[in-house]
Design a protein around this motif. Structure first.
Motif: not given
Length: 166
Positions: A75, A40, A42-43
């Motif tokens: 996501y 991951l 950030k998103n």
């Protein structure tokens, strides 16, 4: 190399574990060992996958299924196909091997045993129905190129054997 030697973000693991292999729906892509990493940033989920063999037609479906599962979990994602190191049947997890057997596909043997079975007719593949090793090779190729077709001489049931790939 095992899945534990790769970096799989703990938030992504349960999501990816729910994505089925399209050719063997009782196995997840995690159990099959095709996910090499999932991180991951950030998103954004960045996932690397390795095909079970070069040109595997299921990889597009797997990529799409991963994107959908990650999107459903909130996501965005980026999928990268990694060809090296090449996938090996050693990457199928113990849970995946048990699922194969329960589904009716004999799990891969060691490389030497695999050759003895496929080239020399040794009776080492256990029937997935009755567990007898009194089985015979029917065809070098089963429902896919990575499987061979066997039949049990005791219960007469046909079954696939997942060939050892190293």
């Amino acid at each position: 190399m095992t899945i534990t030697e790769q970096h799989i973000d703990k938030e992504l693991f349960p999501i990816l574990e729910k994505v089925s292999d399209p050719e063997i729906p009782v196995l997840s892509i995690m159990e099959m060992g095709v996910v090499r990493s999932a991180i991951l940033e950030k998103n954004m989920a960045k996932v690397q996958i390795t095909p079970t063999y070069s040109g595997c037609p299921a990889m597009d479906v797997i990529g799409d299924d991963i994107k959908k599962a990650l999107s459903d979990a909130g996501y965005t994602s980026e999928i990268e196909l990694i060809l090296a190191p090449a996938w090996t049947t050693d990457w199928i997890t113990p849970k995946g091997r048990r699922a194969l057997e329960k589904y009716g596909i004999a799990a891969p043997l060691s490389p030497k045993a695999d050759k003895d079975v496929l080239l020399h007719g040794k009776q080492m593949v256990k029937c997935t129905n009755c567990s007898s090793q009194n089985t015979r090779l029917v065809s070098q190729f089963g429902s896919t190129a990575c499987k061979a077709q066997f039949q049990c001489n005791d219960c007469q049931e046909p079954f696939d054997y997942f060939k050892c790939l190293k």
